[in-house]
Design a protein around this motif. Structure first.
Motif, PDB file in Angstrom:
ATOM      1  N   LYS A 103      55.051  56.116   4.291  1.00 27.15           N
ATOM      2  CA  LYS A 103      55.991  56.519   3.243  1.00 27.15           C
ATOM      3  C   LYS A 103      57.292  57.048   3.879  1.00 27.15           C
ATOM      4  O   LYS A 103      58.387  56.704   3.450  1.00 27.15           O
ATOM      5  CB  LYS A 103      55.313  57.616   2.397  1.00 27.15           C
ATOM      6  N   TRP A 104      57.141  57.891   4.892  1.00 24.32           N
ATOM      7  CA  TRP A 104      58.287  58.498   5.595  1.00 24.32           C
ATOM      8  C   TRP A 104      59.148  57.401   6.229  1.00 24.32           C
ATOM      9  O   TRP A 104      60.382  57.456   6.170  1.00 24.32           O
ATOM     10  CB  TRP A 104      57.730  59.461   6.641  1.00 24.32           C
ATOM     11  N   LEU A 105      58.492  56.387   6.787  1.00 22.20           N
ATOM     12  CA  LEU A 105      59.233  55.300   7.448  1.00 22.20           C
ATOM     13  C   LEU A 105      60.097  54.504   6.475  1.00 22.20           C
ATOM     14  O   LEU A 105      61.095  53.900   6.873  1.00 22.20           O
ATOM     15  CB  LEU A 105      58.264  54.340   8.155  1.00 22.20           C
ATOM     16  N   GLU A 106      59.698  54.525   5.190  1.00 29.86           N
ATOM     17  CA  GLU A 106      60.506  53.796   4.185  1.00 29.86           C
ATOM     18  C   GLU A 106      61.946  54.308   4.161  1.00 29.86           C
ATOM     19  O   GLU A 106      62.870  53.594   3.794  1.00 29.86           O
ATOM     20  CB  GLU A 106      59.881  53.936   2.791  1.00 29.86           C
ATOM     21  N   GLY A 107      62.136  55.562   4.583  1.00 30.47           N
ATOM     22  CA  GLY A 107      63.487  56.134   4.637  1.00 30.47           C
ATOM     23  C   GLY A 107      64.299  55.641   5.825  1.00 30.47           C
ATOM     24  O   GLY A 107      65.495  55.950   5.922  1.00 30.47           O
ATOM     25  N   TYR A 108      63.658  54.921   6.734  1.00 29.92           N
ATOM     26  CA  TYR A 108      64.351  54.462   7.962  1.00 29.92           C
ATOM     27  C   TYR A 108      64.100  52.966   8.205  1.00 29.92           C
ATOM     28  O   TYR A 108      63.563  52.579   9.248  1.00 29.92           O
ATOM     29  CB  TYR A 108      63.875  55.294   9.166  1.00 29.92           C
ATOM     30  N   PRO A 109      64.482  52.133   7.238  1.00 30.65           N
ATOM     31  CA  PRO A 109      64.107  50.716   7.317  1.00 30.65           C
ATOM     32  C   PRO A 109      64.724  49.974   8.503  1.00 30.65           C
ATOM     33  O   PRO A 109      64.151  48.999   8.973  1.00 30.65           O
ATOM     34  CB  PRO A 109      64.609  50.137   5.986  1.00 30.65           C
ATOM     35  N   ASP A 110      65.882  50.429   8.976  1.00 24.48           N
ATOM     36  CA  ASP A 110      66.551  49.707  10.062  1.00 24.48           C
ATOM     37  C   ASP A 110      66.294  50.352  11.426  1.00 24.48           C
ATOM     38  O   ASP A 110      67.048  50.144  12.371  1.00 24.48           O
ATOM     39  CB  ASP A 110      68.069  49.644   9.783  1.00 24.48           C
ATOM     40  N   HIS A 111      65.203  51.133  11.525  1.00 23.58           N
ATOM     41  CA  HIS A 111      64.883  51.804  12.790  1.00 23.58           C
ATOM     42  C   HIS A 111      63.711  51.144  13.506  1.00 23.58           C
ATOM     43  O   HIS A 111      62.807  50.627  12.857  1.00 23.58           O
ATOM     44  CB  HIS A 111      64.505  53.266  12.531  1.00 23.58           C
ATOM     45  N   LYS A 112      63.741  51.206  14.834  1.00 25.43           N
ATOM     46  CA  LYS A 112      62.562  50.860  15.619  1.00 25.43           C
ATOM     47  C   LYS A 112      61.667  52.100  15.651  1.00 25.43           C
ATOM     48  O   LYS A 112      62.162  53.235  15.605  1.00 25.43           O
ATOM     49  CB  LYS A 112      62.952  50.461  17.051  1.00 25.43           C
ATOM     50  N   HIS A 146      72.487  50.918  21.031  1.00 19.68           N
ATOM     51  CA  HIS A 146      72.857  51.129  19.621  1.00 19.68           C
ATOM     52  C   HIS A 146      71.631  51.184  18.692  1.00 19.68           C
ATOM     53  O   HIS A 146      71.755  51.475  17.504  1.00 19.68           O
ATOM     54  CB  HIS A 146      73.796  49.999  19.156  1.00 19.68           C
ATOM     55  N   THR A 147      70.444  50.894  19.217  1.00 20.67           N
ATOM     56  CA  THR A 147      69.258  50.804  18.356  1.00 20.67           C
ATOM     57  C   THR A 147      68.930  52.161  17.735  1.00 20.67           C
ATOM     58  O   THR A 147      68.905  53.183  18.417  1.00 20.67           O
ATOM     59  CB  THR A 147      68.027  50.355  19.183  1.00 20.67           C
ATOM     60  N   LYS A 148      68.671  52.155  16.438  1.00 24.90           N
ATOM     61  CA  LYS A 148      68.244  53.389  15.769  1.00 24.90           C
ATOM     62  C   LYS A 148      66.729  53.528  15.968  1.00 24.90           C
ATOM     63  O   LYS A 148      65.982  52.561  15.741  1.00 24.90           O
ATOM     64  CB  LYS A 148      68.571  53.319  14.278  1.00 24.90           C
ATOM     65  N   ILE A 149      66.302  54.716  16.353  1.00 29.95           N
ATOM     66  CA  ILE A 149      64.891  54.890  16.719  1.00 29.95           C
ATOM     67  C   ILE A 149      64.263  56.083  16.001  1.00 29.95           C
ATOM     68  O   ILE A 149      64.828  57.170  15.957  1.00 29.95           O
ATOM     69  CB  ILE A 149      64.742  55.065  18.256  1.00 29.95           C
ATOM     70  N   VAL A 150      63.064  55.826  15.486  1.00 24.77           N
ATOM     71  CA  VAL A 150      62.219  56.882  14.946  1.00 24.77           C
ATOM     72  C   VAL A 150      61.198  57.225  16.016  1.00 24.77           C
ATOM     73  O   VAL A 150      60.634  56.333  16.645  1.00 24.77           O
ATOM     74  CB  VAL A 150      61.498  56.361  13.667  1.00 24.77           C
ATOM     75  N   PHE A 151      60.974  58.524  16.239  1.00 20.34           N
ATOM     76  CA  PHE A 151      60.014  58.953  17.253  1.00 20.34           C
ATOM     77  C   PHE A 151      58.960  59.843  16.593  1.00 20.34           C
ATOM     78  O   PHE A 151      59.285  60.831  15.933  1.00 20.34           O
ATOM     79  CB  PHE A 151      60.734  59.721  18.372  1.00 20.34           C
ATOM     80  N   ALA A 152      57.684  59.520  16.824  1.00 18.07           N
ATOM     81  CA  ALA A 152      56.602  60.294  16.199  1.00 18.07           C
ATOM     82  C   ALA A 152      55.425  60.379  17.168  1.00 18.07           C
ATOM     83  O   ALA A 152      55.302  59.547  18.055  1.00 18.07           O
ATOM     84  CB  ALA A 152      56.165  59.596  14.901  1.00 18.07           C
ATOM     85  N   PRO A 153      54.485  61.336  16.994  1.00 15.50           N
ATOM     86  CA  PRO A 153      54.584  62.440  16.056  1.00 15.50           C
ATOM     87  C   PRO A 153      54.993  63.765  16.704  1.00 15.50           C
ATOM     88  O   PRO A 153      54.959  64.782  16.011  1.00 15.50           O
ATOM     89  CB  PRO A 153      53.150  62.537  15.509  1.00 15.50           C
ATOM     90  N   ASP A 154      55.380  63.801  17.985  1.00 14.48           N
ATOM     91  CA  ASP A 154      55.660  65.099  18.623  1.00 14.48           C
ATOM     92  C   ASP A 154      57.159  65.389  18.689  1.00 14.48           C
ATOM     93  O   ASP A 154      57.885  64.763  19.451  1.00 14.48           O
ATOM     94  CB  ASP A 154      55.058  65.124  20.041  1.00 14.48           C
ATOM     95  N   ARG A 155      57.591  66.396  17.916  1.00 14.12           N
ATOM     96  CA  ARG A 155      59.020  66.706  17.875  1.00 14.12           C
ATOM     97  C   ARG A 155      59.524  67.251  19.213  1.00 14.12           C
ATOM     98  O   ARG A 155      60.699  67.093  19.556  1.00 14.12           O
ATOM     99  CB  ARG A 155      59.322  67.706  16.760  1.00 14.12           C
ATOM    100  N   HIS A 156      58.644  67.910  19.975  1.00 11.07           N
ATOM    101  CA  HIS A 156      59.104  68.490  21.247  1.00 11.07           C
ATOM    102  C   HIS A 156      59.285  67.415  22.314  1.00 11.07           C
ATOM    103  O   HIS A 156      60.279  67.409  23.037  1.00 11.07           O
ATOM    104  CB  HIS A 156      58.129  69.567  21.730  1.00 11.07           C
ATOM    105  N   LEU A 157      58.325  66.503  22.399  1.00 12.74           N
ATOM    106  CA  LEU A 157      58.501  65.389  23.337  1.00 12.74           C
ATOM    107  C   LEU A 157      59.729  64.581  22.913  1.00 12.74           C
ATOM    108  O   LEU A 157      60.535  64.157  23.757  1.00 12.74           O
ATOM    109  CB  LEU A 157      57.252  64.496  23.373  1.00 12.74           C
ATOM    110  N   GLY A 158      59.887  64.406  21.592  1.00 11.46           N
ATOM    111  CA  GLY A 158      61.057  63.677  21.085  1.00 11.46           C
ATOM    112  C   GLY A 158      62.357  64.343  21.520  1.00 11.46           C
ATOM    113  O   GLY A 158      63.293  63.682  21.983  1.00 11.46           O
ATOM    114  N   ALA A 159      62.408  65.671  21.409  1.00 12.90           N
ATOM    115  CA  ALA A 159      63.629  66.402  21.792  1.00 12.90           C
ATOM    116  C   ALA A 159      63.872  66.292  23.301  1.00 12.90           C
ATOM    117  O   ALA A 159      65.018  66.185  23.753  1.00 12.90           O
ATOM    118  CB  ALA A 159      63.498  67.867  21.378  1.00 12.90           C
TER     119      ALA A 159
END
Ligand code: 13P
Ligand code: SF4
Length: 313
Positions: A103-112, A146-159
């Motif tokens: 569901k959350w990913l639906e908000g980021y359709p153009d992301h890897k 330029h690629t838009k990226i979603v990173f999950a599920p660890d916000r700290h590793l992501g940061a």
């Protein structure tokens, strides 16, 4: 536990079953030291998935947590994969349910979608590529700038990856209950008491902790750092299980486990420690609990795991 041999007979029993089953025992660094000592291979998440991908054994006995054993099954549909305690979960994986993630990913359709391996097969199946703490930077950088990226599920590793790559990621707000307990304040105090010690930390720690670390790395990276560093004292901000092989490799060094904020002097992953020698014996004797996956889900989860293994070769 009823019907379970004790002492040397227990170790002999595990050895006999390992031969009878043609099994390989894979263990993570956070397992009890006696499990690490009898495992065929001890490693970090990436190494363990690489071992699982290439083993010739008929049965994989995974002494780690569920997502690790599940990854071994994703890679080995025709092998039996056993996990001593099926409840050995992970706070990161458990707090990112596939339906909510979809569901959350639906908000980021153009992301890897780059997902940390600490997630369920359901989340892997929704991802473009998987990463671990040892290759996250490389995996994110494998996409054009330029690629838009979603990173999950660890916000700290992501940061941490954002800091290392200079790229912005959309982060699922997950965290590890063990690593989030380490605080900059307590570590600063410890550094004052041990000014000569190197502070080494896992990237699941908060940014404020990572900012004052001398080295940040996966469990394997931390172990290698201690093995090769000329320093004689280390403050270790990760689960204490890693100290077992660190102290074997550097008996001359002082290893100081980072204190968690809860006040107790231990930083133990409650999920990892559900496994025990007795449960290891029982799962091999009874050939359960076994990891099972619907084939359609396994196939969808396999592609991003394979992509990671190719990029990490
Ligand atoms: P590693 O990949 O560094 O072994 O980390 C796994 C993990 O669960 C850390 O908490
Ligand atoms: Fe999961 Fe944290 Fe345990 Fe690692 S230490 S398995 S991230 S709960």
């Amino acid at each position: 536990m009823a019907d379970v041999p004790q002492g040397q007979a227990l170790l002999d029993g595990i050895e006999r079953l390992r031969r009878e089953l043609d099994a390989v025992i894979l263990a993570h660094y956070y397992q009890d030291s006696e499990i690490q000592d009898l495992a065929d291979f001890v490693g970090d998440s990436l190494q363990l998935s690489q071992q699982a991908a290439k083993t010739g054994a008929k049965v994989i006995v995974f002494c780690g947590v569920h997502f690790m054993a599940e990854t071994a099954k994703i890679l080995n549909p025709n092998k039996q994969v056993l996990l001593p305690d099926l409840d050995a979960g992970c706070s990161l994986a458990d707090r990112c349910p596939p339906d909510q993630f979809a569901k959350w990913l639906e908000g980021y359709p153009d992301h890897k979608v780059v997902s940390y391996i600490n997630c369920s097969a359901g989340v892997k199946a929704l991802s473009d590529v998987i990463c671990t703490s040892s290759n996250a930077e490389k995996i994110v950088n494998s996409f054009p700038r330029h690629t838009k990226i979603v990173f999950a599920p660890d916000r700290h590793l992501g940061a941490w990856v954002e800091k290392k790559t200079g790229r912005q990621l959309v982060k699922w707000p997950g965290f590890c209950i063990v690593h989030e307990q380490f605080t900059e304040r307590q570590l600063q105090k410890l550094k004052v008491r041990h000014p000569e010690a190197k502070l080494i930390a896992h990237p699941e720690c908060e940014a404020s902790v990572l900012a004052i670390a001398d080295f940040v790395g996966s469990t394997r990276g931390l172990l290698e750092y201690v093995k090769t560093s000329p320093a004689k004292s280390f403050i270790v901000a990760t689960e204490v299980g890693i100290l077992h092989l660190m102290s074997k490799a550097r008996p001359d060094a002082e290893l100081i486990p980072a204190p968690p904020s809860s006040g107790c002097n231990c930083s133990i992953c409650p999920y990892m420690r559900l496994n025990s020698l007795e449960k290891l014996y029982l799962c091999m004797r009874d050939r359960k609990p076994e990891i099972m996956l619907p084939e359609e889900l396994r196939v969808r989860a396999l592609a991003p795991v394979q992509r990671m293994l190719e990029l990490s070769a």
